[in-house]
Design a protein around this motif. Structure first.
Motif, PDB file in Angstrom:
ATOM      1  N   TRP A  28       0.400  -5.523  -8.183  1.00 40.67           N
ATOM      2  CA  TRP A  28       0.646  -5.826  -6.772  1.00 40.67           C
ATOM      3  C   TRP A  28      -0.452  -6.688  -6.164  1.00 40.67           C
ATOM      4  CZ3 TRP A  28      -0.551  -1.212  -8.952  1.00 40.67           C
ATOM      5  CH2 TRP A  28      -1.774  -0.640  -8.631  1.00 40.67           C
ATOM      6  N   ASP A  29      -1.539  -6.943  -6.910  1.00 36.18           N
ATOM      7  CA  ASP A  29      -2.598  -7.821  -6.422  1.00 36.18           C
ATOM      8  C   ASP A  29      -3.389  -8.339  -7.611  1.00 36.18           C
ATOM      9  OD1 ASP A  29      -4.153  -5.663  -7.253  1.00 36.18           O
ATOM     10  OD2 ASP A  29      -4.921  -5.179  -5.261  1.00 36.18           O
ATOM     11  N   HIS A  30      -4.427  -9.110  -7.334  1.00 37.20           N
ATOM     12  CA  HIS A  30      -5.209  -9.699  -8.421  1.00 37.20           C
ATOM     13  C   HIS A  30      -5.859  -8.634  -9.301  1.00 37.20           C
ATOM     14  CE1 HIS A  30      -7.971 -12.524 -10.451  1.00 37.20           C
ATOM     15  NE2 HIS A  30      -8.800 -11.510 -10.395  1.00 37.20           N
TER      16      HIS A  30
ATOM     17  N   VAL B 151       3.883  -5.137  -3.159  1.00 44.42           N
ATOM     18  CA  VAL B 151       3.566  -6.327  -2.373  1.00 44.42           C
ATOM     19  C   VAL B 151       3.900  -6.095  -0.904  1.00 44.42           C
ATOM     20  CG1 VAL B 151       4.128  -8.770  -2.014  1.00 44.42           C
ATOM     21  CG2 VAL B 151       3.858  -7.884  -4.330  1.00 44.42           C
TER      22      VAL B 151
ATOM     23  N   GLU C   4       4.332 -13.632   1.132  1.00 48.16           N
ATOM     24  CA  GLU C   4       3.396 -12.793   0.388  1.00 48.16           C
ATOM     25  C   GLU C   4       3.658 -12.889  -1.113  1.00 48.16           C
ATOM     26  OE1 GLU C   4       4.866 -11.923   3.137  1.00 48.16           O
ATOM     27  OE2 GLU C   4       3.169 -11.533   4.476  1.00 48.16           O
TER      28      GLU C   4
ATOM     29  N   LEU D 148       0.960 -14.369  -3.851  1.00 47.92           N
ATOM     30  CA  LEU D 148       0.524 -13.615  -5.019  1.00 47.92           C
ATOM     31  C   LEU D 148       0.831 -14.379  -6.296  1.00 47.92           C
ATOM     32  CD1 LEU D 148      -0.652 -11.010  -6.178  1.00 47.92           C
ATOM     33  CD2 LEU D 148       1.664 -10.040  -6.142  1.00 47.92           C
TER      34      LEU D 148
END
Length: 257
Positions: free
Chosen positions: A21-23, A44, A60, A64
């Motif tokens: 859901w993120d880096h 997300v 978003e 991403l």
């Protein structure tokens, strides 16, 4: 066949696709050896304070994807229903994602109100994406098993047949967890079958025997992370032990990947 598509054509060795859901979550999974990683639309959306499945997270999702698309792993992005019912708008999004380095998308026919979109509309989206970006792996998802139907089998087959004819590279049926139904569907499909892992359903080894080509974790990891965060805070408050957790330097290193 692209390297990502090839991972769906290994009989007896289904692709286990964890969802980030993120880096940091993507980098941690890549460091663990996962060469293909998906995104979770719930993660997300929730991280941005937005609803999932309501076409609210297009920007978003793109942000991403642009951050992860060159991350050294194969990236598949959950685009809900494409954030539009206009096939050309969905195809335009697919072009942007491919330019960011995305190799696959998950495209669903479920709607925010719990109903399913028309078969013809979803099939048109699949066809438009494949026409615009032929190399992009399109995983066409149907939410028939999440609508509360007494017997979703016939409608599932009808929808997946239409999506395959439209050019879907794979098909995804979350909620499908009964071994017999999984085996029957896998046996009649021409496209690789993707299921969502469930604690109540078959394990990875049994899913492989049933003919499943891809096993997704969906929002599981995101929800597990939220639960672990709350558990850690509760433990500190009550004096219970905390851990194990990654160290500061370990997490800091994820930002350098």
């Amino acid at each position: 066949m692209t390297p990502f598509a090839a991972l769906h054509h290994r009989p007896g060795r289904p692709l286990l696709l964890p969802n980030a859901w993120d880096h940091a979550s993507a980098a941690a999974l890549a460091a663990e050896g996962f060469t293909a990683i998906g995104t979770t639309s719930l993660g997300v959306a929730a991280a941005a304070g937005l609803p999932d499945g309501a076409a609210a997270t297009r920007e978003e999702t793109l942000r991403l994807a642009r951050g992860l698309g060159r991350g050294g792993f194969l990236l598949s992005v959950d685009v809900e229903s494409g954030f539009s019912d206009d096939p050309e708008e969905v195809a335009a999004l697919a072009v942007e994602l491919a330019r960011a380095g995305v190799v696959g998308i998950n495209l669903e026919d479920g709607r925010a109100d719990g109903t399913l979109g028309p078969v013809t509309v979803h099939a048109a989206k699949v066809a438009a994406v494949k026409a615009a970006v032929p190399e992009l792996f399109v995983n066409a998802r149907t939410d028939t098993y999440w609508t509360g139907q007494a017997d979703p089998g016939p409608e599932t087959a009808r929808r997946l047949d239409a999506y395959q004819r439209a050019g879907a590279d794979g098909v995804f049926v979350p909620g499908l967890a009964t071994p017999g139904a999984i085996a029957e569907l896998a046996g009649r499909l021409t496209a690789p079958l993707n299921v969502l892992w469930s604690p109540e359903g078959p394990g990875l080894a049994e899913l492989a025997e049933l003919g499943v080509a891809r096993v997704s974790l969906g929002s599981l990891l995101y929800r597990a992370a939220l639960g672990a965060a709350v558990d850690a805070a509760r433990a500190v408050r009550t004096g219970a032990p905390v851990g194990p957790v990654p160290g500061y330097a370990q997490v800091q290193a994820l930002g350098e990947r």
